[in-house]
Design an enzyme around this catalytic site. Sequence first.
Site, PDB file in Angstrom:
ATOM      1  N   GLY A   1      -1.891   6.849  -2.297  1.00 31.41           N
ATOM      2  CA  GLY A   1      -3.173   6.746  -1.613  1.00 31.41           C
ATOM      3  C   GLY A   1      -3.943   5.511  -2.002  1.00 31.41           C
ATOM      4  O   GLY A   1      -5.168   5.463  -1.855  1.00 31.41           O
ATOM      5  N   THR A   2      -3.258   4.496  -2.512  1.00 32.65           N
ATOM      6  CA  THR A   2      -3.912   3.265  -2.926  1.00 32.65           C
ATOM      7  C   THR A   2      -2.904   2.128  -2.890  1.00 32.65           C
ATOM      8  O   THR A   2      -1.710   2.341  -2.641  1.00 32.65           O
ATOM      9  CB  THR A   2      -4.494   3.400  -4.345  1.00 32.65           C
ATOM     10  OG1 THR A   2      -5.255   2.237  -4.671  1.00 32.65           O
ATOM     11  CG2 THR A   2      -3.384   3.560  -5.380  1.00 32.65           C
TER      12      THR A   2
ATOM     13  N   HIS B   1       0.864  -1.185   0.000  1.00 23.88           N
ATOM     14  CA  HIS B   1       0.000   0.000   0.000  1.00 23.88           C
ATOM     15  C   HIS B   1       0.897   1.229   0.000  1.00 23.88           C
ATOM     16  O   HIS B   1       1.707   1.423   0.899  1.00 23.88           O
ATOM     17  CB  HIS B   1      -0.922   0.014   1.228  1.00 23.88           C
ATOM     18  CG  HIS B   1      -1.863   1.183   1.222  1.00 23.88           C
ATOM     19  ND1 HIS B   1      -3.111   1.134   0.625  1.00 23.88           N
ATOM     20  CD2 HIS B   1      -1.726   2.441   1.726  1.00 23.88           C
ATOM     21  CE1 HIS B   1      -3.702   2.314   0.776  1.00 23.88           C
ATOM     22  NE2 HIS B   1      -2.884   3.122   1.430  1.00 23.88           N
ATOM     23  N   CYS B   2       0.730   2.071  -1.016  1.00 23.22           N
ATOM     24  CA  CYS B   2       1.591   3.242  -1.166  1.00 23.22           C
ATOM     25  C   CYS B   2       0.880   4.478  -0.605  1.00 23.22           C
ATOM     26  O   CYS B   2      -0.151   4.902  -1.145  1.00 23.22           O
ATOM     27  CB  CYS B   2       1.933   3.464  -2.639  1.00 23.22           C
ATOM     28  SG  CYS B   2       2.989   4.906  -2.924  1.00 23.22           S
ATOM     29  N   PRO B   3       1.399   5.070   0.468  1.00 22.69           N
ATOM     30  CA  PRO B   3       0.745   6.264   1.033  1.00 22.69           C
ATOM     31  C   PRO B   3       0.826   7.473   0.116  1.00 22.69           C
ATOM     32  O   PRO B   3      -0.003   8.379   0.183  1.00 22.69           O
ATOM     33  CB  PRO B   3       1.519   6.502   2.339  1.00 22.69           C
ATOM     34  CG  PRO B   3       2.859   5.869   2.111  1.00 22.69           C
ATOM     35  CD  PRO B   3       2.605   4.687   1.229  1.00 22.69           C
TER      36      PRO B   3
END
Length: 233
Positions: A103-104, A98-100
């Site tokens: 955002g997804t 999950h890549c902050p």
Amino acid sequence: WFATLKSSDDFGCSYETWLVMRGILLMIYGTCMYLLWRAALMDPGVIPRNPPDAKPSLPPGCEDAPDLKICHTCNLVRPARSKHCGSCNNCVELFDHHCPWLGTCVAKRNYAYFALFLNCEVLLIVYVVSITAFRLVLAFKASDLPATAFEIEEIQSTPWPLGAAAVAAGLAFPVVSLLCFHLRLAAISQTTNESVRGVYRHAINTNDKGCRRNCMNSIYATLREATPPSRLE
């Protein structure tokens, strides 16, 4: 645009050369933004939930295996290499991480765009630093000042190109490190989730076909294969 200044006179080169450099910069930057937003806005590979009163089942088109786990939140049998993302609160197919910043999740459907974005971002960093160095060489050759006096004058008169190059150089280490990490994952045919958890530390990775074949498969999947259809449609 700070890296190429406002005009060819400020840069110290011919108008044609300056125009080509700005055109290349715009093309690389535009490609980076396209890949970034493409990876961020598309469905990463979310698996639709089953109704609460239904029996947990494997999504259509997925291979059955004896060690598959049931996700009680989504009420389904998770396919191999999938994971329930706590941030998105969904099961995601071929989950990487999950890549902050996006955002997804980065997973089955958008991983190719994420990988291309990393490569394009490294290219942008190298290009900005290179044209700034090129401008400094041209300016120094045209100047009669000694090196120390030239550096002071450049900082005072045109700080923006140096600032752009400094920002790019500062981003180089984390971005290049992340790219190298994902290149390593491609070579050993693992996802970030599998690598962090040490899934294959004491088990055989059946997806590993050897470094050369893994890399070729990864390149083909990134550049040639069509994006898998979304299960949400």
